[in-house]
Design a protein around this motif. Sequence first.
Motif, PDB file in Angstrom:
ATOM      1  N   THR A 148     -60.165 -10.652 -95.017  1.00  0.00           N
ATOM      2  CA  THR A 148     -59.703  -9.371 -95.243  1.00  0.00           C
ATOM      3  C   THR A 148     -59.810  -8.527 -93.832  1.00  0.00           C
ATOM      4  OG1 THR A 148     -60.008  -7.417 -96.719  1.00  0.00           O
ATOM      5  CG2 THR A 148     -61.880  -8.548 -95.683  1.00  0.00           C
ATOM      6  N   ASP A 149     -58.878  -7.578 -93.932  1.00  0.00           N
ATOM      7  CA  ASP A 149     -58.873  -6.475 -92.864  1.00  0.00           C
ATOM      8  C   ASP A 149     -59.297  -5.185 -93.397  1.00  0.00           C
ATOM      9  OD1 ASP A 149     -58.119  -8.256 -90.771  1.00  0.00           O
ATOM     10  OD2 ASP A 149     -55.900  -8.159 -91.416  1.00  0.00           O
ATOM     11  N   ASP A 150     -59.621  -5.096 -94.775  1.00  0.00           N
ATOM     12  CA  ASP A 150     -59.795  -3.838 -95.333  1.00  0.00           C
ATOM     13  C   ASP A 150     -61.432  -3.648 -95.267  1.00  0.00           C
ATOM     14  OD1 ASP A 150     -57.123  -3.334 -95.952  1.00  0.00           O
ATOM     15  OD2 ASP A 150     -57.389  -4.618 -97.559  1.00  0.00           O
ATOM     16  N   ASP A 151     -61.863  -2.624 -96.196  1.00  0.00           N
ATOM     17  CA  ASP A 151     -63.502  -2.416 -96.184  1.00  0.00           C
ATOM     18  C   ASP A 151     -63.995  -3.268 -97.299  1.00  0.00           C
ATOM     19  OD1 ASP A 151     -63.216  -0.762 -93.720  1.00  0.00           O
ATOM     20  OD2 ASP A 151     -62.743   0.897 -95.147  1.00  0.00           O
ATOM     21  N   ASP A 152     -63.438  -4.208 -97.908  1.00  0.00           N
ATOM     22  CA  ASP A 152     -64.011  -4.851 -99.084  1.00  0.00           C
ATOM     23  C   ASP A 152     -64.871  -6.134 -98.675  1.00  0.00           C
ATOM     24  OD1 ASP A 152     -61.696  -6.117 -98.346  1.00  0.00           O
ATOM     25  OD2 ASP A 152     -61.147  -6.569-100.406  1.00  0.00           O
ATOM     26  N   TRP A 153     -65.122  -6.110 -97.222  1.00  0.00           N
ATOM     27  CA  TRP A 153     -65.714  -7.245 -97.044  1.00  0.00           C
ATOM     28  C   TRP A 153     -67.221  -7.681 -97.384  1.00  0.00           C
ATOM     29  CZ3 TRP A 153     -70.311  -5.953 -94.150  1.00  0.00           C
ATOM     30  CH2 TRP A 153     -70.023  -4.629 -93.555  1.00  0.00           C
ATOM     31  N   ASN A 154     -67.506  -8.908 -97.455  1.00  0.00           N
ATOM     32  CA  ASN A 154     -68.802  -9.255 -97.907  1.00  0.00           C
ATOM     33  C   ASN A 154     -69.829  -9.667 -96.385  1.00  0.00           C
ATOM     34  OD1 ASN A 154     -67.231 -10.641-100.111  1.00  0.00           O
ATOM     35  ND2 ASN A 154     -68.917  -9.098-100.815  1.00  0.00           N
ATOM     36  N   VAL A 155     -69.258 -10.378 -95.505  1.00  0.00           N
ATOM     37  CA  VAL A 155     -69.783 -10.681 -94.296  1.00  0.00           C
ATOM     38  C   VAL A 155     -68.715 -10.006 -93.255  1.00  0.00           C
ATOM     39  CG1 VAL A 155     -70.626 -12.427 -92.868  1.00  0.00           C
ATOM     40  CG2 VAL A 155     -70.871 -12.700 -95.131  1.00  0.00           C
ATOM     41  N   TYR A 156     -69.201  -9.460 -92.422  1.00  0.00           N
ATOM     42  CA  TYR A 156     -68.395  -8.657 -91.155  1.00  0.00           C
ATOM     43  C   TYR A 156     -69.235  -9.263 -89.866  1.00  0.00           C
ATOM     44  CZ  TYR A 156     -65.649  -5.237 -88.973  1.00  0.00           C
ATOM     45  OH  TYR A 156     -64.686  -4.459 -87.974  1.00  0.00           O
ATOM     46  N   TRP A 157     -68.353 -10.184 -88.970  1.00  0.00           N
ATOM     47  CA  TRP A 157     -68.947 -10.690 -87.551  1.00  0.00           C
ATOM     48  C   TRP A 157     -68.215  -9.079 -86.689  1.00  0.00           C
ATOM     49  CZ3 TRP A 157     -71.937 -14.797 -87.553  1.00  0.00           C
ATOM     50  CH2 TRP A 157     -72.739 -15.156 -86.445  1.00  0.00           C
ATOM     51  N   ALA A 158     -68.892  -8.341 -86.554  1.00  0.00           N
ATOM     52  CA  ALA A 158     -68.279  -7.064 -85.828  1.00  0.00           C
ATOM     53  C   ALA A 158     -68.926  -6.951 -84.407  1.00  0.00           C
ATOM     54  CB  ALA A 158     -68.819  -5.718 -86.662  1.00  0.00           C
ATOM     55  N   SER A 159     -67.891  -6.037 -83.707  1.00  0.00           N
ATOM     56  CA  SER A 159     -68.422  -5.684 -82.361  1.00  0.00           C
ATOM     57  C   SER A 159     -69.631  -4.894 -82.343  1.00  0.00           C
ATOM     58  CB  SER A 159     -67.219  -5.318 -81.663  1.00  0.00           C
ATOM     59  OG  SER A 159     -67.020  -4.012 -82.191  1.00  0.00           O
ATOM     60  N   VAL A 160     -70.297  -4.500 -81.174  1.00  0.00           N
ATOM     61  CA  VAL A 160     -71.345  -3.847 -81.227  1.00  0.00           C
ATOM     62  C   VAL A 160     -70.824  -2.446 -81.427  1.00  0.00           C
ATOM     63  CG1 VAL A 160     -73.204  -2.629 -79.613  1.00  0.00           C
ATOM     64  CG2 VAL A 160     -72.593  -5.260 -79.762  1.00  0.00           C
ATOM     65  N   SER A 161     -69.675  -1.964 -80.955  1.00  0.00           N
ATOM     66  CA  SER A 161     -69.111  -0.618 -81.072  1.00  0.00           C
ATOM     67  C   SER A 161     -68.762  -0.342 -82.657  1.00  0.00           C
ATOM     68  CB  SER A 161     -67.974  -0.131 -80.323  1.00  0.00           C
ATOM     69  OG  SER A 161     -66.943  -1.268 -80.633  1.00  0.00           O
ATOM     70  N   ASP A 200     -73.924  -6.143-101.401  1.00  0.00           N
ATOM     71  CA  ASP A 200     -73.316  -7.488-101.053  1.00  0.00           C
ATOM     72  C   ASP A 200     -72.744  -7.408 -99.589  1.00  0.00           C
ATOM     73  OD1 ASP A 200     -71.126  -6.037-101.982  1.00  0.00           O
ATOM     74  OD2 ASP A 200     -70.470  -7.729-103.191  1.00  0.00           O
ATOM     75  N   GLN A 201     -73.034  -6.509 -98.868  1.00  0.00           N
ATOM     76  CA  GLN A 201     -71.905  -6.290 -97.364  1.00  0.00           C
ATOM     77  C   GLN A 201     -73.236  -6.521 -96.116  1.00  0.00           C
ATOM     78  OE1 GLN A 201     -70.006  -2.568 -97.565  1.00  0.00           O
ATOM     79  NE2 GLN A 201     -68.175  -3.795 -97.473  1.00  0.00           N
ATOM     80  N   PHE A 202     -72.903  -7.451 -95.411  1.00  0.00           N
ATOM     81  CA  PHE A 202     -74.051  -7.759 -94.325  1.00  0.00           C
ATOM     82  C   PHE A 202     -72.997  -7.875 -93.136  1.00  0.00           C
ATOM     83  CE2 PHE A 202     -76.193  -8.747 -98.040  1.00  0.00           C
ATOM     84  CZ  PHE A 202     -77.568  -8.855 -97.740  1.00  0.00           C
TER      85      PHE A 202
END
Length: 433
Positions: free
Chosen positions: A40-53, A70-72
Amino acid sequence: MNSRNEISLKTTHRRFKWKVDHERSALCENFERREGWTHTDDDDWNVYWASVSTVHALFNPEKGKRLADDQFVCHFPNHYELTRKDLMVRNIKRYTKDLQRQRKSSCQCPTKRVGDYDKGMKCNCDCEWHCIDHADFEFIPNSYLLPADYSMFVEEFRRYPSFMWIMKPSNGAQGRGIFIVNKLEQIKKWMSSRSADKDSQGLNYVISRYIERPLLIGGRKFDLRIYVLVTSFRPLRMYLGDGFARFCNSEYSNDIGELNNPFVHLTNVSVQKQNQAYNPCHGGKWRIANLRLYLEATRGLLETKKLFEEIDDLIVHSAKAVQHVMINDRHSFEVYGYDLLIDSKLKPWIVEVNSSPSLSATTSSDKQMKTKLIHDVLEILVPSSNGGQGHTRGVGDFILLYDEVIIQESSKNHEEKGRRSADKAKSHCSWRM
C-alpha cells in the motif's frame, strides 16, 4: 516475544499491508513472499519500513497523528540517542561512570581509601566488586566532542603527544568528512576554518583515540558490521543477527605519509569501491562465521570465544546506556548496524551504531545474507507459525541476546530458592539446638 512490541495478530496475515520508503530488493521480496500480504502507498499500513525523516514526522507531537494498535514502524522516535556519534559517546560515558560508581558503592571494605579504586587497587574484603579494572568500562576509544570539549581534548593531547586521533562528523555516514590527525596544529587549523565557514559552524565532530594497532588479516585492516534487532528498550529485549567483516583494499600502515589514505584506514564499502584493487566478486567482505573459523585456527578456541563473548557484552551494555533515555514507543522496532573494531590484543571496540544499515547488496552473497536478515526480522515480529506466539529464542540467524523479563524472573526465582534454603537451614539449626 513481549506483547508490548509484538505486532497485533487480531488482524490476520491475509489482511496485512506493508509500505516502504526505499524499494530495496531485500525488503520488497520478503514482503511479497509473505502469504496474503499486500503493498500500500496509503496510511492503512501495518508494517512500515520507513526512512528516518518519515519516522520523525510520524512521531512529531505537533502533527497530532496517532498510530493504530496494529501499526509498526522500523525506528524508535529518538533512535539517534544511540546512532548519532556525539550522543552515543555522551550516553556511554555517563553509563560507564554510573557503573564505576555502583562498583565503588557496593564495596563495604573498612580499609579502602579514597582514590584506591581509581588506581585499580584491590580491597581487603571478599565483596563482589573487590577490584576496579578500567578495561571493564572501555566500550569505545577515548573520545571528545568538538568544539564543546576542546579544552579537555587539548589537555589529553598534550599528555599523550604521540597518539593519533580520528575525527568524524557527528551525523555523518559512509566515511564522509573523516580525517586522522597527529598534531595539535591540525585541530587548531580545523577550528579556525570552521569559524570562518558559516555552513560548518553548526556541525559537531567527535574526535577519538585512533586504534593504531588493529587486528590485521593479510596485512589489511578490517572492521565488523553486526546486525542487532531491538523490539523493546523497557524491558530491554534484543536479538543478535548475522554480519560480516569489511576489509580495506590496501595494506595497513600507520606511517605519517599514509594518514590521508582512505584505502588504508577506512573500511566503508562506499570508500573501498573507489579503489582500483576492489574486487566486485567478494566485495572485500567475509561472513562472521568465516572470520570466527580463521580466528579459532590462528588465535585459538578460548581466545576467540572470549572475544565474541566480549562483543555480545559491548552490544548489550551500549543498549543499556540509552535504555532510560530512549522513547520506548510500543509501535517501534529497530534493526541496528553495529560497527566494531578488533585490536591486535583481540579487544573489541564500538566504532559507531547505524540506524539505517544499508540493505543494498554489492555481491550475490551479500544479497542472500540481507534477504535472509529481513526474512528473520519479519518472522520474529509477525510469526507465520508457532500459533502467533512469537519466537522466544530467535529465528534463523537471529538469536535472543538479552531479555530483561527472563533475567528478572530468573533472579526472583534464585532469590526465592535462596530464602527457602536459608529457612530450611535455620529450622535445621533450631532442631539441633
